[in-house]
Motif scaffolding. Structure first.
Motif, PDB file in Angstrom:
ATOM      1  N   LYS A  43      -3.619   9.507   0.930  1.00  0.00           N
ATOM      2  CA  LYS A  43      -3.590   9.580   2.178  1.00  0.00           C
ATOM      3  C   LYS A  43      -1.920   9.184   2.619  1.00  0.00           C
ATOM      4  CE  LYS A  43      -4.901   6.807   6.259  1.00  0.00           C
ATOM      5  NZ  LYS A  43      -5.921   5.750   6.617  1.00  0.00           N
ATOM      6  N   SER A  44      -1.397   8.324   2.052  1.00  0.00           N
ATOM      7  CA  SER A  44      -0.042   8.143   1.948  1.00  0.00           C
ATOM      8  C   SER A  44       0.748   9.464   1.809  1.00  0.00           C
ATOM      9  CB  SER A  44       0.636   6.880   1.319  1.00  0.00           C
ATOM     10  OG  SER A  44       0.600   7.319  -0.077  1.00  0.00           O
ATOM     11  N   SER A  77      -0.239  12.313   1.951  1.00  0.00           N
ATOM     12  CA  SER A  77      -0.503  13.511   2.978  1.00  0.00           C
ATOM     13  C   SER A  77       0.370  13.336   4.328  1.00  0.00           C
ATOM     14  CB  SER A  77      -1.980  13.481   3.332  1.00  0.00           C
ATOM     15  OG  SER A  77      -2.349  12.441   3.965  1.00  0.00           O
ATOM     16  N   LYS A  78       1.080  12.266   4.290  1.00  0.00           N
ATOM     17  CA  LYS A  78       1.701  11.843   5.886  1.00  0.00           C
ATOM     18  C   LYS A  78       3.194  12.062   5.424  1.00  0.00           C
ATOM     19  CE  LYS A  78      -1.264   8.394   7.382  1.00  0.00           C
ATOM     20  NZ  LYS A  78      -1.520   7.051   7.835  1.00  0.00           N
ATOM     21  N   SER A 104      -1.327  17.077  -3.604  1.00  0.00           N
ATOM     22  CA  SER A 104      -0.900  15.768  -3.409  1.00  0.00           C
ATOM     23  C   SER A 104      -0.625  14.961  -4.784  1.00  0.00           C
ATOM     24  CB  SER A 104      -2.192  14.942  -2.832  1.00  0.00           C
ATOM     25  OG  SER A 104      -2.204  13.777  -2.819  1.00  0.00           O
TER      26      SER A 104
END
Length: 152
Positions: free
Chosen positions: A130-131, A133-134, A106
């Protein structure tokens, strides 16, 4: 290169062409079938970074064959002539060959996403785990890079 007078050997000039570009054309080989896709990109230290969806044809191909080619053309213009054979093209271009890898970590993805954004903006951006990971981030380590120009 056949036309040595058009070859660019100066690394700074090659990097300026890349910096002036807004699109990177990514060339892949899928079972001996060429596949080329235009992408937004970032460049730093002979490395190209691309982002894309987590699944799709690019990812599938890279997982099978990570040999890639990239191309940058920041500008081109037709130069008309009196006769058809005297028409030419004014351009600057860079082509590179290397190996593509998917970034999994990440923090490395976030660093690469910042390199990509710096290609297009001097602003600072924040990415969360989080972003990151997308999205998938592709890192291309260039082994060979050449530049060519005509009319400049």
């Amino acid at each position: 290169m056949r036309r040595k007078e058009k070859e660019i050997t100066d690394k700074d000039e090659i990097e300026k062409i890349i910096a002036d570009s807004t699109v990177c054309h990514l060339g892949l080989s899928d079972n001996n079938t060429p596949y080329i896709v235009p992408m937004s990109f970032g460049y730093r230290y002979s490395t190209v970074f691309l982002h894309c969806a987590q699944m799709g044809r690019k990812i599938d191909i890279i997982n099978k064959n990570n040999d890639v080619c990239v191309e940058f053309v920041p500008e081109s213009k037709i130069q008309k002539g009196q006769e058809a054979c005297s028409w030419t093209m004014k351009y600057r271009s860079v082509i590179g060959f290397g190996k593509a890898y998917l970034i999994g970590n990440s923090s490395d993805k976030i660093e690469a996403l910042n390199v990509i954004m710096s290609q297009y903006s001097d602003d600072s951006f924040t990415f969360t785990d989080k972003s990151a990971s997308k999205t998938s981030v592709i890192k291309i380590i260039l082994k060979e890079i050449t530049g060519k120009k005509s009319g400049f």
